[in-house]
Design a protein around this motif. Structure first.
Motif, PDB file in Angstrom:
ATOM      1  N   VAL A   1       3.372  23.345  65.065  1.00  0.00           N
ATOM      2  CA  VAL A   1       3.259  24.749  64.657  1.00  0.00           C
ATOM      3  C   VAL A   1       1.943  24.990  63.935  1.00  0.00           C
ATOM      4  N   ALA A   2       1.579  24.061  63.048  1.00  0.00           N
ATOM      5  CA  ALA A   2       0.343  24.213  62.280  1.00  0.00           C
ATOM      6  C   ALA A   2      -0.883  24.142  63.162  1.00  0.00           C
ATOM      7  N   VAL A   3      -0.902  23.203  64.115  1.00  0.00           N
ATOM      8  CA  VAL A   3      -2.088  23.078  64.967  1.00  0.00           C
ATOM      9  C   VAL A   3      -2.170  24.224  65.958  1.00  0.00           C
ATOM     10  N   ARG A   4      -1.022  24.754  66.398  1.00  0.00           N
ATOM     11  CA  ARG A   4      -1.045  25.923  67.278  1.00  0.00           C
ATOM     12  C   ARG A   4      -1.695  27.118  66.575  1.00  0.00           C
ATOM     13  N   ALA A   5      -1.328  27.318  65.311  1.00  0.00           N
ATOM     14  CA  ALA A   5      -1.914  28.419  64.547  1.00  0.00           C
ATOM     15  C   ALA A   5      -3.400  28.180  64.295  1.00  0.00           C
ATOM     16  N   ALA A   6      -3.765  26.924  64.046  1.00  0.00           N
ATOM     17  CA  ALA A   6      -5.177  26.611  63.822  1.00  0.00           C
ATOM     18  C   ALA A   6      -5.999  26.855  65.081  1.00  0.00           C
ATOM     19  N   LEU A   7      -5.465  26.496  66.230  1.00  0.00           N
ATOM     20  CA  LEU A   7      -6.182  26.686  67.488  1.00  0.00           C
ATOM     21  C   LEU A   7      -6.343  28.160  67.827  1.00  0.00           C
ATOM     22  N   SER A   8      -5.314  28.942  67.538  1.00  0.00           N
ATOM     23  CA  SER A   8      -5.360  30.375  67.881  1.00  0.00           C
ATOM     24  C   SER A   8      -6.146  31.196  66.871  1.00  0.00           C
ATOM     25  N   GLY A   9      -6.376  30.617  65.684  1.00  0.00           N
ATOM     26  CA  GLY A   9      -7.078  31.355  64.641  1.00  0.00           C
ATOM     27  C   GLY A   9      -6.165  32.166  63.763  1.00  0.00           C
ATOM     28  N   THR A  10      -4.857  32.107  63.995  1.00  0.00           N
ATOM     29  CA  THR A  10      -3.918  32.878  63.170  1.00  0.00           C
ATOM     30  C   THR A  10      -3.530  32.135  61.891  1.00  0.00           C
ATOM     31  N   GLY A  11      -3.909  30.868  61.807  1.00  0.00           N
ATOM     32  CA  GLY A  11      -3.605  30.074  60.618  1.00  0.00           C
ATOM     33  C   GLY A  11      -4.842  29.358  60.134  1.00  0.00           C
ATOM     34  N   PRO A  12      -4.733  28.627  59.032  1.00  0.00           N
ATOM     35  CA  PRO A  12      -5.876  27.907  58.491  1.00  0.00           C
ATOM     36  C   PRO A  12      -6.247  26.708  59.352  1.00  0.00           C
ATOM     37  N   ALA A  13      -7.445  26.192  59.161  1.00  0.00           N
ATOM     38  CA  ALA A  13      -7.790  24.888  59.718  1.00  0.00           C
ATOM     39  C   ALA A  13      -6.922  23.848  59.019  1.00  0.00           C
ATOM     40  N   ILE A  14      -6.632  22.757  59.705  1.00  0.00           N
ATOM     41  CA  ILE A  14      -5.744  21.766  59.112  1.00  0.00           C
ATOM     42  C   ILE A  14      -6.396  20.391  59.072  1.00  0.00           C
ATOM     43  N   LEU A  15      -5.978  19.620  58.080  1.00  0.00           N
ATOM     44  CA  LEU A  15      -6.359  18.217  57.957  1.00  0.00           C
ATOM     45  C   LEU A  15      -5.072  17.420  57.838  1.00  0.00           C
ATOM     46  N   PRO A  16      -4.634  16.741  58.913  1.00  0.00           N
ATOM     47  CA  PRO A  16      -3.399  15.955  58.853  1.00  0.00           C
ATOM     48  C   PRO A  16      -3.620  14.689  58.029  1.00  0.00           C
ATOM     49  N   ARG A  17      -2.630  14.350  57.221  1.00  0.00           N
ATOM     50  CA  ARG A  17      -2.713  13.131  56.423  1.00  0.00           C
ATOM     51  C   ARG A  17      -1.410  12.356  56.486  1.00  0.00           C
ATOM     52  N   GLU A  18      -1.532  11.032  56.384  1.00  0.00           N
ATOM     53  CA  GLU A  18      -0.347  10.206  56.209  1.00  0.00           C
ATOM     54  C   GLU A  18       0.398  10.642  54.958  1.00  0.00           C
ATOM     55  N   VAL A  19       1.668  10.300  54.900  1.00  0.00           N
ATOM     56  CA  VAL A  19       2.508  10.763  53.802  1.00  0.00           C
ATOM     57  C   VAL A  19       1.959  10.313  52.460  1.00  0.00           C
ATOM     58  N   LYS A  20       1.582   9.066  52.319  1.00  0.00           N
ATOM     59  CA  LYS A  20       1.108   8.561  51.038  1.00  0.00           C
ATOM     60  C   LYS A  20      -0.185   9.233  50.620  1.00  0.00           C
ATOM     61  N   GLN A  21      -1.067   9.507  51.593  1.00  0.00           N
ATOM     62  CA  GLN A  21      -2.294  10.228  51.279  1.00  0.00           C
ATOM     63  C   GLN A  21      -1.984  11.648  50.843  1.00  0.00           C
ATOM     64  N   ALA A  22      -1.141  12.315  51.631  1.00  0.00           N
ATOM     65  CA  ALA A  22      -0.867  13.731  51.375  1.00  0.00           C
ATOM     66  C   ALA A  22      -0.144  13.941  50.062  1.00  0.00           C
ATOM     67  N   SER A  23       0.704  12.983  49.679  1.00  0.00           N
ATOM     68  CA  SER A  23       1.448  13.158  48.436  1.00  0.00           C
ATOM     69  C   SER A  23       0.533  13.125  47.227  1.00  0.00           C
ATOM     70  N   ARG A  24      -0.626  12.439  47.352  1.00  0.00           N
ATOM     71  CA  ARG A  24      -1.552  12.376  46.234  1.00  0.00           C
ATOM     72  C   ARG A  24      -2.638  13.442  46.316  1.00  0.00           C
ATOM     73  N   ALA A  25      -2.799  14.027  47.498  1.00  0.00           N
ATOM     74  CA  ALA A  25      -3.886  14.990  47.674  1.00  0.00           C
ATOM     75  C   ALA A  25      -3.417  16.157  48.528  1.00  0.00           C
ATOM     76  N   ARG A  26      -2.344  16.783  48.125  1.00  0.00           N
ATOM     77  CA  ARG A  26      -1.745  17.855  48.911  1.00  0.00           C
ATOM     78  C   ARG A  26      -2.647  19.075  48.957  1.00  0.00           C
ATOM     79  N   HIS A  27      -3.405  19.298  47.894  1.00  0.00           N
ATOM     80  CA  HIS A  27      -4.230  20.495  47.839  1.00  0.00           C
ATOM     81  C   HIS A  27      -5.680  20.165  48.087  1.00  0.00           C
ATOM     82  N   ALA A  28      -6.338  21.009  48.845  1.00  0.00           N
ATOM     83  CA  ALA A  28      -7.765  20.833  49.087  1.00  0.00           C
ATOM     84  C   ALA A  28      -8.502  20.868  47.763  1.00  0.00           C
ATOM     85  N   GLY A  29      -9.535  20.019  47.671  1.00  0.00           N
ATOM     86  CA  GLY A  29     -10.316  19.966  46.451  1.00  0.00           C
ATOM     87  C   GLY A  29      -9.994  18.771  45.604  1.00  0.00           C
ATOM     88  N   SER A  30      -8.918  18.041  45.934  1.00  0.00           N
ATOM     89  CA  SER A  30      -8.578  16.861  45.158  1.00  0.00           C
ATOM     90  C   SER A  30      -9.342  15.661  45.697  1.00  0.00           C
TER      91      SER A  30
END
Length: 415
Positions: A18-47
């Motif tokens: 769903v996220a990549v579909r929105a990113a491709l169409s331009g209706t959603g933000p660009a995305i950066l997929p992360r592994e769970v352990k990475q994402a849990s420590r850096a969920r927000h951009a700028g960290s």
């Protein structure tokens, strides 16, 4: 013009789709997929994060991985045409953030669809924070089909075969790495049911690293429709199939280095203008990507043929002679019991540097002499391995590729 960049945990492939579909169409933000352990420590951009690697979604289980060096802060926005940012690393382990446009990703998906004979349904057996797994989602979006997803944990041949049997589209595919292919082939050779299921696939794409010749032969002898793919995050995934560029991809060599061009090329590296300028350049109005791989591009009756000799930076100086470890590895992997072995560098008082074979499989007393003779004959005496190291398991990344940095560290603790 810019757009928001959002970190998306690579947990649920349906949510990621769903996220990549929105990113491709331009209706959603660009995305950066992360592994769970990475994402849990850096969920927000700028960290700031350390790229810790954890459990995956279907690739072989990871053991003994090293943490990557700390990356710079992630921006909250990217230029408007960037839809996806994929984090990857080179031999140094320094994180790179490859910025990909929707046009590049869709060009790659379209080229694959054309090469494989039309739209189809996929088994997703790779993590979606890697470009190969992400492209399975994108190809499924383009084909309007629903991918079937391998359960989390260690990759199993029977579970994979059962998913293949559930595919309902006219054309069916999957994309895996050589370590996964080895498990499938081992199982298919002893289980006729698994073999029959795997034969149903119209194409089984194998990428991420070179496929040992013996393993490829075993797969084709079983009747599996395997295709060796070559590409990277910088090319939106595989763009050379069985040695032939697909879609509008173009290949050439400059001073022995393979270069690629086409609409599938990345915009560059997020936050690293110097690296972008070094790896991407324009020549006579065409944009090229320097792969850091040695290779040859020839033209013949069957069209353009691309052959890859190995990483230009995977070279040691042994006895004053340059030795390409990728060449040594190919010789070693041609022997029974060493199909999944890897070859790494170690310091040597006599040679300066020497090659070492690392494997997790049992080997006979005369194996070292056999490998030394074969490598000497094919590559030269300075390339001959000085020893064979047996590990309980060869450390891997969550993509299934060998974690060569972790192997090097492990060798420091092995007598």
């Amino acid at each position: 013009m810019t757009r928001r960049l959002e970190v998306v945990p690579a947990v649920d492939p349906a949510e990621m789709s769903v996220a990549v579909r929105a990113a491709l169409s331009g209706t959603g933000p660009a995305i950066l997929p992360r592994e769970v352990k990475q994402a849990s420590r850096a969920r927000h951009a700028g960290s700031t994060f350390g790229a810790d690697r954890g459990a995956d979604s279907g690739a072989p289980a990871q053991t003994g991985a090293l943490a990557l060096p700390t990356a710079p802060p992630l921006p909250t926005e990217v230029v408007k045409n960037v839809a996806l940012v994929v984090e990857t690393s080179g031999s140094s382990g320094l994180p790179k953030r490859v910025a990909l446009s929707a046009d590049a990703l869709l060009a790659s998906a379209g080229a694959t669809e054309s090469e494989l004979g039309g739209p189809g349904q996929w088994v997703l057996a790779l993590p979606t924070h890697y470009i190969a797994g992400m492209q399975v989602l994108i190809r499924s979006i383009v084909a309007a089909t629903r991918p079937l997803v391998m359960p989390p944990g260690s990759f199993g041949a029977r579970a994979f075969a059962e998913l293949v049997d559930e595919l309902t589209a006219e054309l069916t595919f999957s994309s895996i790495v050589p370590a996964q292919l080895a498990r499938l082939v081992d199982a298919a050779e002893s289980d006729t049911g698994i073999r029959a299921s795997l034969r149903r696939l119209d194409a089984l794409l194998i990428g991420g690293q070179a496929v040992p010749a013996a393993l490829f032969t075993r797969a084709t002898d079983l009747g599996l429709k395997v295709k060796r793919t070559y590409g990277s995050s910088e090319t939106s995934g595989g763009c050379v199939y069985d040695g032939h560029p697909i879609g509008q991809a173009v290949a050439r060599t400059t001073a022995g280095e393979l270069e690629l061009s086409g609409p599938m090329l990345a915009e560059g590296y997020l936050g690293d203008e110097e690296l972008t300028a070094r790896k991407f350049y324009s020549d006579a109005g065409r944009r090229w990507y320097r792969t850091d791989d040695g290779g040859e591009v020839t033209s013949g009756p069957a069209g353009i043929q691309v052959s890859v000799s190995g990483r230009l930076d995977n070279v040691i100086i042994s006895g004053g002679i340059k030795v390409a470890l990728d060449r040594v590895e190919r010789v070693v992997q041609s022997f029974e019991g060493f199909q999944t072995a890897i070859v790494v560098s170690q310091p040597s008082e006599k040679w300066g540097q020497t090659s070492v074979v690392v494997t997790s499989g049992p080997f006979g007393e005369g194996s070292l002499a056999l490998l030394q003779a074969a490598v000497t004959d094919a590559v030269g005496r300075p390339a001959a391995p000085s020893r064979i190291v047996l590990l309980d398991a060869v450390p891997t990344l969550s993509s299934g590729k060998p974690d060569r940095m972790a192997v090097a560290r492990a060798l420091g603790h092995v007598a």
